[in-house]
Design a protein around this motif. Structure first.
Motif, PDB file in Angstrom:
ATOM      1  N   TYR A   3     -13.456  27.451  -4.231  1.00  0.00           N
ATOM      2  CA  TYR A   3     -14.000  26.824  -3.007  1.00  0.00           C
ATOM      3  C   TYR A   3     -14.309  25.344  -3.257  1.00  0.00           C
ATOM      4  O   TYR A   3     -15.410  24.854  -2.983  1.00  0.00           O
ATOM      5  CB  TYR A   3     -15.262  27.561  -2.538  1.00  0.00           C
ATOM      6  CG  TYR A   3     -14.987  29.022  -2.231  1.00  0.00           C
ATOM      7  CD1 TYR A   3     -14.172  29.382  -1.159  1.00  0.00           C
ATOM      8  CD2 TYR A   3     -15.502  30.045  -3.035  1.00  0.00           C
ATOM      9  CE1 TYR A   3     -13.890  30.710  -0.891  1.00  0.00           C
ATOM     10  CE2 TYR A   3     -15.222  31.371  -2.773  1.00  0.00           C
ATOM     11  CZ  TYR A   3     -14.422  31.698  -1.698  1.00  0.00           C
ATOM     12  OH  TYR A   3     -14.134  33.003  -1.446  1.00  0.00           O
ATOM     13  N   THR A   4     -13.340  24.642  -3.780  1.00  0.00           N
ATOM     14  CA  THR A   4     -13.555  23.229  -4.134  1.00  0.00           C
ATOM     15  C   THR A   4     -12.420  22.362  -3.588  1.00  0.00           C
ATOM     16  O   THR A   4     -11.245  22.677  -3.787  1.00  0.00           O
ATOM     17  CB  THR A   4     -13.606  23.068  -5.667  1.00  0.00           C
ATOM     18  OG1 THR A   4     -14.629  23.926  -6.168  1.00  0.00           O
ATOM     19  CG2 THR A   4     -13.885  21.639  -6.067  1.00  0.00           C
ATOM     20  N   GLU A   5     -12.791  21.293  -2.928  1.00  0.00           N
ATOM     21  CA  GLU A   5     -11.814  20.310  -2.427  1.00  0.00           C
ATOM     22  C   GLU A   5     -12.205  18.926  -2.923  1.00  0.00           C
ATOM     23  O   GLU A   5     -13.404  18.632  -3.022  1.00  0.00           O
ATOM     24  CB  GLU A   5     -11.861  20.246  -0.896  1.00  0.00           C
ATOM     25  CG  GLU A   5     -11.144  21.367  -0.211  1.00  0.00           C
ATOM     26  CD  GLU A   5     -11.284  21.249   1.320  1.00  0.00           C
ATOM     27  OE1 GLU A   5     -10.593  21.980   1.993  1.00  0.00           O
ATOM     28  OE2 GLU A   5     -12.106  20.429   1.797  1.00  0.00           O
ATOM     29  N   VAL A   6     -11.196  18.103  -3.202  1.00  0.00           N
ATOM     30  CA  VAL A   6     -11.495  16.698  -3.546  1.00  0.00           C
ATOM     31  C   VAL A   6     -11.547  15.921  -2.239  1.00  0.00           C
ATOM     32  O   VAL A   6     -10.617  15.999  -1.432  1.00  0.00           O
ATOM     33  CB  VAL A   6     -10.400  16.110  -4.459  1.00  0.00           C
ATOM     34  CG1 VAL A   6     -10.685  14.638  -4.764  1.00  0.00           C
ATOM     35  CG2 VAL A   6     -10.296  16.904  -5.744  1.00  0.00           C
ATOM     36  N   VAL A  30     -15.326  12.882  -5.767  1.00  0.00           N
ATOM     37  CA  VAL A  30     -16.366  13.589  -5.011  1.00  0.00           C
ATOM     38  C   VAL A  30     -15.750  14.899  -4.538  1.00  0.00           C
ATOM     39  O   VAL A  30     -14.639  14.916  -3.990  1.00  0.00           O
ATOM     40  CB  VAL A  30     -16.846  12.743  -3.808  1.00  0.00           C
ATOM     41  CG1 VAL A  30     -17.880  13.525  -2.994  1.00  0.00           C
ATOM     42  CG2 VAL A  30     -17.424  11.421  -4.291  1.00  0.00           C
ATOM     43  N   LEU A  31     -16.465  15.994  -4.798  1.00  0.00           N
ATOM     44  CA  LEU A  31     -15.971  17.322  -4.443  1.00  0.00           C
ATOM     45  C   LEU A  31     -16.781  17.870  -3.280  1.00  0.00           C
ATOM     46  O   LEU A  31     -17.949  17.513  -3.108  1.00  0.00           O
ATOM     47  CB  LEU A  31     -16.099  18.265  -5.648  1.00  0.00           C
ATOM     48  CG  LEU A  31     -15.391  17.797  -6.929  1.00  0.00           C
ATOM     49  CD1 LEU A  31     -15.723  18.734  -8.084  1.00  0.00           C
ATOM     50  CD2 LEU A  31     -13.882  17.728  -6.711  1.00  0.00           C
ATOM     51  N   ALA A  32     -16.138  18.744  -2.489  1.00  0.00           N
ATOM     52  CA  ALA A  32     -16.887  19.370  -1.387  1.00  0.00           C
ATOM     53  C   ALA A  32     -16.553  20.854  -1.352  1.00  0.00           C
ATOM     54  O   ALA A  32     -15.435  21.268  -1.699  1.00  0.00           O
ATOM     55  CB  ALA A  32     -16.513  18.711  -0.070  1.00  0.00           C
ATOM     56  N   ASP A  33     -17.528  21.649  -0.937  1.00  0.00           N
ATOM     57  CA  ASP A  33     -17.314  23.082  -0.746  1.00  0.00           C
ATOM     58  C   ASP A  33     -16.857  23.274   0.704  1.00  0.00           C
ATOM     59  O   ASP A  33     -17.617  22.925   1.637  1.00  0.00           O
ATOM     60  CB  ASP A  33     -18.640  23.823  -1.007  1.00  0.00           C
ATOM     61  CG  ASP A  33     -18.476  25.333  -0.895  1.00  0.00           C
ATOM     62  OD1 ASP A  33     -17.664  25.777  -0.054  1.00  0.00           O
ATOM     63  OD2 ASP A  33     -19.152  26.064  -1.638  1.00  0.00           O
ATOM     64  N   PRO A  34     -15.619  23.761   0.934  1.00  0.00           N
ATOM     65  CA  PRO A  34     -15.120  23.847   2.307  1.00  0.00           C
ATOM     66  C   PRO A  34     -15.939  24.785   3.190  1.00  0.00           C
ATOM     67  O   PRO A  34     -15.902  24.669   4.408  1.00  0.00           O
ATOM     68  CB  PRO A  34     -13.688  24.377   2.139  1.00  0.00           C
ATOM     69  CG  PRO A  34     -13.593  24.914   0.768  1.00  0.00           C
ATOM     70  CD  PRO A  34     -14.654  24.243  -0.057  1.00  0.00           C
ATOM     71  N   THR A  85     -19.415  25.156   3.052  1.00  0.00           N
ATOM     72  CA  THR A  85     -20.727  24.607   3.420  1.00  0.00           C
ATOM     73  C   THR A  85     -20.706  23.097   3.628  1.00  0.00           C
ATOM     74  O   THR A  85     -21.611  22.534   4.227  1.00  0.00           O
ATOM     75  CB  THR A  85     -21.735  24.886   2.283  1.00  0.00           C
ATOM     76  OG1 THR A  85     -21.245  24.214   1.101  1.00  0.00           O
ATOM     77  CG2 THR A  85     -21.856  26.378   1.999  1.00  0.00           C
ATOM     78  N   GLY A  86     -19.672  22.435   3.094  1.00  0.00           N
ATOM     79  CA  GLY A  86     -19.626  20.970   3.171  1.00  0.00           C
ATOM     80  C   GLY A  86     -20.466  20.306   2.088  1.00  0.00           C
ATOM     81  O   GLY A  86     -20.513  19.078   2.004  1.00  0.00           O
ATOM     82  N   ALA A  87     -21.119  21.092   1.232  1.00  0.00           N
ATOM     83  CA  ALA A  87     -21.975  20.513   0.181  1.00  0.00           C
ATOM     84  C   ALA A  87     -21.121  19.672  -0.772  1.00  0.00           C
ATOM     85  O   ALA A  87     -20.023  20.081  -1.164  1.00  0.00           O
ATOM     86  CB  ALA A  87     -22.664  21.633  -0.596  1.00  0.00           C
ATOM     87  N   ARG A  88     -21.638  18.491  -1.130  1.00  0.00           N
ATOM     88  CA  ARG A  88     -20.859  17.552  -1.955  1.00  0.00           C
ATOM     89  C   ARG A  88     -21.479  17.353  -3.328  1.00  0.00           C
ATOM     90  O   ARG A  88     -22.702  17.466  -3.477  1.00  0.00           O
ATOM     91  CB  ARG A  88     -20.792  16.182  -1.271  1.00  0.00           C
ATOM     92  CG  ARG A  88     -19.959  16.209  -0.027  1.00  0.00           C
ATOM     93  CD  ARG A  88     -19.914  14.848   0.619  1.00  0.00           C
ATOM     94  NE  ARG A  88     -18.895  14.874   1.664  1.00  0.00           N
ATOM     95  CZ  ARG A  88     -17.963  13.950   1.840  1.00  0.00           C
ATOM     96  NH1 ARG A  88     -17.925  12.905   1.062  1.00  0.00           N
ATOM     97  NH2 ARG A  88     -17.074  14.053   2.800  1.00  0.00           N
ATOM     98  N   SER A  89     -20.621  17.038  -4.292  1.00  0.00           N
ATOM     99  CA  SER A  89     -21.118  16.706  -5.630  1.00  0.00           C
ATOM    100  C   SER A  89     -20.133  15.741  -6.275  1.00  0.00           C
ATOM    101  O   SER A  89     -18.954  15.702  -5.902  1.00  0.00           O
ATOM    102  CB  SER A  89     -21.235  17.972  -6.488  1.00  0.00           C
ATOM    103  OG  SER A  89     -19.965  18.586  -6.561  1.00  0.00           O
ATOM    104  N   GLU A  90     -20.634  14.953  -7.223  1.00  0.00           N
ATOM    105  CA  GLU A  90     -19.744  13.993  -7.890  1.00  0.00           C
ATOM    106  C   GLU A  90     -19.417  14.499  -9.287  1.00  0.00           C
ATOM    107  O   GLU A  90     -20.281  15.073  -9.961  1.00  0.00           O
ATOM    108  CB  GLU A  90     -20.425  12.631  -7.957  1.00  0.00           C
ATOM    109  CG  GLU A  90     -19.454  11.536  -8.404  1.00  0.00           C
ATOM    110  CD  GLU A  90     -20.017  10.136  -8.172  1.00  0.00           C
ATOM    111  OE1 GLU A  90     -20.497   9.858  -7.052  1.00  0.00           O
ATOM    112  OE2 GLU A  90     -19.959   9.334  -9.122  1.00  0.00           O
TER     113      GLU A  90
END
Ligand SMILES: Cc1cc2nc3c(=O)[nH]c(=O)nc-3n(C[C@H](O)[C@H](O)[C@H](O)COP(=O)(O)OP(=O)(O)OC[C@H]3O[C@@H](n4cnc5c(N)ncnc54)[C@H](O)[C@@H]3O)c2cc1C
Length: 560
Positions: free
Chosen positions: A439-442, A455-459, A461-466
């Motif tokens: 569940y990870t998108e760049v 920067v990654l996002a969870d498709p 929830t939209g939660a982001r992390s670097e």
């Protein structure tokens, strides 16, 4: 366009030194070499201000400076930008002289002296006969082309950075390795002055200027015609071989086809060189131990194919195939047709890219579409992220994890085994160095000049992390350029062309025997390089297949 002539005899480039001989770009000819050129040319006296050739001239001769000096000028009679000065025993010209295309710079005598003038046709003949001069002159011409591209000296392009057409024109010129000087309408006051001077309004931009020719928002075909890309003259009513696509596979087929006596017509929708020409450095191609830039490899192949007599046409996009009586007709997007007894399809595939702002800035500088030893060496001991859930992504993870500081594999879904072979999933699970991120998108790339983080996002929830990342490998599939063949040749489920034994089980009623290796479900139509099903997507294999297919073309022609 009005050219303000210089006052007769006014010299250009006064006080300017000759450029140093970098990469064999500006050699001096020996007495012996000049004597060989004198046998096919003529020596004459020249005076300051004499114009030897001028931008926009349909062609130009080869000149060697015996004494005195000559200035190479961009925009002669207008802005008079002196690019270089050549003194005794140096020669003028660049690759356009070999291609027989128009001049886009001018040559003006600075210091009185003597020049040796060799007609262009005589030079081209000599290059085919005199190996030493051929190597020396061609190397210089190719290096000069690279220098001119680097310094932006050539035809002039005036247009806005926000205009799609300006971008299209610039891309087309760059892909065809045409040096150009871009003036951005947005912040270059000179650009406005220039437009006023030639009576062009901003809404008619982009304009391309070469000598007295001014093209207003030209099509790619208009630009190619003005600047003489590819061969001139119409195709004959029937060719032995049509090669569609001029990447490494198509160019190799062109060299072998033309050199083995086949009447060969090459067409490409954008530029000769294909995807390989966009690669900054190909490290794994045989014979180039320090690597070679894709565009240089392409340039060499284009010269080689042309010298063997292949006709090369660009831009020419194949849009449909028609099977005629014992031959094929390829329909082009301008409505014209090319007829041939056989076809080699070398149209390649488009690697799917992530839809991210600024992606092209990082391609080759942290974003890669292949995981060979050369990419592995570039990111040894770095944090690596691989995107994709197919086998190529899995193989890349296995391979890269041997050297990278950390290796993560990102997929959008939650189950790797849905898209990857079981054996690879098992191997990855047994390899602790590879971390699977489900569940990870760049969604963003970061870094000043090279990639530093994503920067990654969870498709869900939209939660982001670097995430720190120096190398991002993208394996999200490729789409073959086979739209124009749909319904005519058998393809796999991703529309790559089936060839040879893989065609078994398809409709082979057109065959009296069975397809050759690399032959599609249509007799006489071959597929080589990235476009065929199961290809390995490498320059060397594309070249190998392109040359091999020519042998099979001979066999097919002999069999009918
Ligand atoms: C950035 C990048 C770096 C790479 N680096 C390496 C490397 O270091 N080493 C390596 O071995 N491989 C590398 N590759 C892969 C390699 O470039 C390809 O495998 C190779 O170019 C395939 O050659 P090809 O001739 O089959 O197709 P392509 O090179 O894709 O050429 C196909 C040509 O067909 C033309 N075309 C398409 N459709 C039509 C149509 N309808 N009508 C007319 N013309 C058409 C296109 O304009 C194109 O010029 C790299 C690829 C990329 C994108």
């Amino acid at each position: 366009m009005t050219i303000e002539p210089l006052t007769a005899g006014e010299p250009l480039g006064v006080g300017m030194d000759e450029p140093v001989d970098r990469n064999g770009a500006f050699p001096r000819l020996t007495d012996e070499q000049r004597a060989r050129l004198r046998a096919v040319g003529q020596t004459r006296a020249v005076s300051p201000g004499e114009v030897l050739f001028r931008d926009g001239d349909p062609g130009y001769d080869f000149f060697v400076v015996e004494s005195g000096a000559v200035a190479i000028v961009e925009g002669y009679g207008r802005e008079n930008r002196v690019i270089a000065v050549h003194g005794p025993h140096r020669f003028l010209g660049e690759i356009s002289l070999v291609a027989g295309s128009p001049a886009y710079l001018s040559a003006v005598v600075r210091d009185a002296g003597e020049l040796l003038q060799v007609p262009a046709a005589a030079l081209r003949k000599l290059l085919g006969e005199d190996e030493e001069l051929s190597n020396l002159i061609l190397r210089a011409f190719m290096s000069r082309r690279s220098i001119l591209i680097d310094i932006g000296a050539g035809v002039k392009v005036v247009g806005s950075r926000y205009s799609q057409d300006t971008r299209r024109v610039r891309t087309f010129l760059a892909r065809n390795r045409m040096p150009y000087h871009w003036m951005d309408l947005e912040d270059d006051e000179e650009a406005e002055r220039l437009l006023r001077g030639i009576g062009v309004s901003a809404c008619e931009t982009p304009v391309v200027i070469c000598g007295e020719d001014v093209l207003r928002n030209p099509s790619n075909a208009d630009i190619a015609a003005l600047l003489g890309f590819g061969s001139r003259g119409a195709a004959p009513p029937m060719c032995d071989l049509i090669i569609v696509g001029a990447g490494p596979a198509g160019l190799a087929a062109a060299v072998y086809g033309a050199s083995e006596g086949l009447d060969t017509q090459v067409i490409d929708k954008v530029a000769f060189g294909g995807q390989a020409s966009t690669s900054a450095r190909i490290e794994n191609y045989l014979g180039f131990p320090t690597g070679i830039s894709g565009s240089e490899l392409a340039e060499r192949a284009i010269i080689q194919a042309s010298r063997f007599g292949a006709r090369m046409v660009v831009p020419a996009k194949a849009v449909a195939l028609h099977a005629e009586n014992a031959h094929y007709a390829v329909e082009l997007s301008d409505g014209s047709y090319v007829n041939g007894r056989t076809i080699i399809v070398a149209t390649g595939a488009q690697y799917r890219k992530l839809d991210l702002p600024g992606l092209d800035r990082y391609e080759g500088l942290g974003v890669y579409y292949a995981a060979t030893q050369s990419e592995a060496a570039l990111c040894a001991d770095d944090p690596v992220l691989i995107v994709g859930g197919g086998n190529s992504a899995g193989q890349a993870a296995m391979f890269l994890s041997q050297q990278a500081a950390s290796c993560r594999l990102a997929i959008r879904g939650g189950d790797l085994s849905k898209s990857m072979s079981r054996y690879l999933v098992d191997e990855l699970e047994r390899r602790p160095q590879v971390e699977l991120m489900t569940y990870t998108e760049v969604v963003e790339l970061k870094g000043d000049t090279v990639l530093e983080a994503v920067v990654l996002a969870d498709p869900r929830t939209g939660a982001r992390s670097e995430l720190e990342c120096r190398a991002l490998f993208v394996f999200i599939g490729a789409d073959p350029h086979t739209e124009w063949l749909r319904g005519h040749a058998a393809m796999d489920e991703h529309c790559f062309l089936l060839t040879g034994r893989d065609v078994q089980g398809e409709d082979l009623s057109a065959y009296s025997t069975e397809p050759f290796f690399l032959e599609t479900s249509r007799p006489g139509i071959f597929a080589v390089g990235d476009v065929h099903s199961g290809s390995v997507k490498r320059v060397a294999s594309a070249v190998g297949e392109g040359s091999m297919a020519v042998r099979l073309v001979h066999q097919r022609l002999a069999a009918v």
